[in-house]
Design a protein around this motif. Structure first.
Motif, PDB file in Angstrom:
ATOM      1  N   THR A   1       0.817  -1.217   0.000  1.00 16.29           N
ATOM      2  CA  THR A   1       0.000   0.000   0.000  1.00 16.29           C
ATOM      3  C   THR A   1       0.851   1.268   0.000  1.00 16.29           C
ATOM      4  O   THR A   1       0.317   2.368  -0.012  1.00 16.29           O
ATOM      5  N   ASP A   2       2.189   1.109  -0.011  1.00 16.93           N
ATOM      6  CA  ASP A   2       3.096   2.256   0.036  1.00 16.93           C
ATOM      7  C   ASP A   2       3.560   2.672  -1.349  1.00 16.93           C
ATOM      8  O   ASP A   2       3.643   1.854  -2.274  1.00 16.93           O
ATOM      9  N   SER A   3       3.907   3.927  -1.476  1.00 20.13           N
ATOM     10  CA  SER A   3       4.733   4.365  -2.598  1.00 20.13           C
ATOM     11  C   SER A   3       6.168   4.388  -2.074  1.00 20.13           C
ATOM     12  O   SER A   3       6.387   4.474  -0.867  1.00 20.13           O
ATOM     13  N   VAL A   4       7.121   4.299  -2.983  1.00 21.67           N
ATOM     14  CA  VAL A   4       8.530   4.291  -2.609  1.00 21.67           C
ATOM     15  C   VAL A   4       9.205   5.455  -3.327  1.00 21.67           C
ATOM     16  O   VAL A   4       9.254   5.483  -4.552  1.00 21.67           O
ATOM     17  N   CYS A   5       9.711   6.388  -2.552  1.00 16.47           N
ATOM     18  CA  CYS A   5      10.411   7.541  -3.116  1.00 16.47           C
ATOM     19  C   CYS A   5      11.897   7.415  -2.780  1.00 16.47           C
ATOM     20  O   CYS A   5      12.267   7.373  -1.607  1.00 16.47           O
ATOM     21  N   VAL A   6      12.730   7.332  -3.817  1.00 14.95           N
ATOM     22  CA  VAL A   6      14.173   7.267  -3.635  1.00 14.95           C
ATOM     23  C   VAL A   6      14.756   8.619  -4.048  1.00 14.95           C
ATOM     24  O   VAL A   6      14.536   9.069  -5.172  1.00 14.95           O
ATOM     25  N   GLU A   7      15.460   9.252  -3.117  1.00 17.93           N
ATOM     26  CA  GLU A   7      16.169  10.501  -3.399  1.00 17.93           C
ATOM     27  C   GLU A   7      17.659  10.205  -3.293  1.00 17.93           C
ATOM     28  O   GLU A   7      18.101   9.558  -2.346  1.00 17.93           O
ATOM     29  N   SER A   8      18.428  10.681  -4.269  1.00 16.25           N
ATOM     30  CA  SER A   8      19.874  10.469  -4.226  1.00 16.25           C
ATOM     31  C   SER A   8      20.594  11.722  -4.701  1.00 16.25           C
ATOM     32  O   SER A   8      20.066  12.478  -5.523  1.00 16.25           O
ATOM     33  N   PHE A   9      21.785  11.932  -4.150  1.00 22.27           N
ATOM     34  CA  PHE A   9      22.640  13.037  -4.580  1.00 22.27           C
ATOM     35  C   PHE A   9      24.070  12.764  -4.137  1.00 22.27           C
ATOM     36  O   PHE A   9      24.315  11.944  -3.252  1.00 22.27           O
ATOM     37  N   VAL A  10      25.018  13.454  -4.779  1.00 24.58           N
ATOM     38  CA  VAL A  10      26.419  13.313  -4.418  1.00 24.58           C
ATOM     39  C   VAL A  10      26.632  14.006  -3.075  1.00 24.58           C
ATOM     40  O   VAL A  10      26.325  15.188  -2.918  1.00 24.58           O
ATOM     41  N   SER A  11      27.137  13.251  -2.110  1.00 25.00           N
ATOM     42  CA  SER A  11      27.316  13.787  -0.762  1.00 25.00           C
ATOM     43  C   SER A  11      28.782  14.077  -0.438  1.00 25.00           C
ATOM     44  O   SER A  11      29.076  14.862   0.467  1.00 25.00           O
TER      45      SER A  11
ATOM     46  N   ASP B   1       2.458   5.643   2.970  1.00 24.68           N
ATOM     47  CA  ASP B   1       1.232   4.854   2.915  1.00 24.68           C
ATOM     48  C   ASP B   1       0.229   5.647   2.090  1.00 24.68           C
ATOM     49  O   ASP B   1      -0.180   6.746   2.478  1.00 24.68           O
ATOM     50  N   MET B   2      -0.161   5.108   0.963  1.00 22.35           N
ATOM     51  CA  MET B   2      -1.026   5.832   0.045  1.00 22.35           C
ATOM     52  C   MET B   2      -2.454   5.963   0.576  1.00 22.35           C
ATOM     53  O   MET B   2      -3.210   6.811   0.107  1.00 22.35           O
ATOM     54  N   LEU B   3      -2.812   5.162   1.582  1.00 21.95           N
ATOM     55  CA  LEU B   3      -4.149   5.254   2.155  1.00 21.95           C
ATOM     56  C   LEU B   3      -4.235   6.307   3.250  1.00 21.95           C
ATOM     57  O   LEU B   3      -5.217   7.036   3.360  1.00 21.95           O
ATOM     58  N   THR B   4      -3.172   6.411   4.073  1.00 23.93           N
ATOM     59  CA  THR B   4      -3.216   7.329   5.222  1.00 23.93           C
ATOM     60  C   THR B   4      -2.365   8.589   5.025  1.00 23.93           C
ATOM     61  O   THR B   4      -2.544   9.562   5.747  1.00 23.93           O
TER      62      THR B   4
END
Length: 183
Positions: A72-82, A99-102
């Motif tokens: 029920t989740d979306s998955v957001c991946v954020e990446s950058f040079v650290s 959670d796409m429902l809540t």
């Protein structure tokens, strides 16, 4: 080549849904599926930073799975040079599950991967340094030198290990039977 860039210039954000074939027997996202997402995102961050056709993964330094990701989740991946070395780039990735429902959001995972930029002859090239701006970027940058040293030590250990472990096929190794070695 530009001498330095801000981490936000290499930022890649990718959001996806969790499909049923991405789930393990606990009905949570397979770790390997997430690892592929991390590597894909980090590759784009490295290429964006170095502005080259090819970057290769030198190492997956760490992946910390903090919370399970459900269907029920979306998955957001954020990446950058650290953090950067002379020819290597450390990429920081964070995974936010929603959670796409809540609408509840949680940090599901963090990861560090190291990439090397290659020229047209597949040779490593110098990469731009970074100038952190935000509190998050500054924290990652300031702790980057320590992580780079840990990577060097781990790589040294890996080289020593490869000198000690065998690569022969299991059926070609000598087998002891009744205190005699049979080859």
């Amino acid at each position: 080549m530009i001498d330095a860039k801000n981490p936000k210039e290499s930022l890649i954000v990718n959001t996806d849904q969790v499909m049923i074939n991405d789930l393990n027997n606990y009905n949570t996202l397979f770790g390997g599926v997430l690892m592929k997402k991390l590597d894909n995102n980090a590759t784009l961050s490295a290429r964006r930073h170095a502005r080259v056709k090819e970057c290769v993964t030198a190492s997956t330094d760490s992946i910390d799975f903090l919370h399970p990701i459900h269907q029920t989740d979306s998955v957001c991946v954020e990446s950058f040079v650290s953090y950067t070395g002379n020819k290597s780039m450390e990429i920081f990735c964070k995974v936010i599950a929603e959670d796409m429902l809540t609408g509840e959001r949680r940090m599901a995972a963090t990861a560090f991967l190291t990439f090397v930029a290659l020229d047209e002859n597949k040779q490593p090239i110098k990469v731009p340094e970074i100038i952190p701006e935000t509190e998050e970027e500054k924290f990652l940058y300031e702790s980057g030198k320590e992580r780079a040293e840990i990577r060097r030590q781990r790589r040294k250990h890996s080289k020593e290990l490869t000198e000690k472990i065998g690569i022969r096929k299991p059926w070609e190794r000598g087998v002891k039977m009744h205190d005699q070695e049979i080859s």
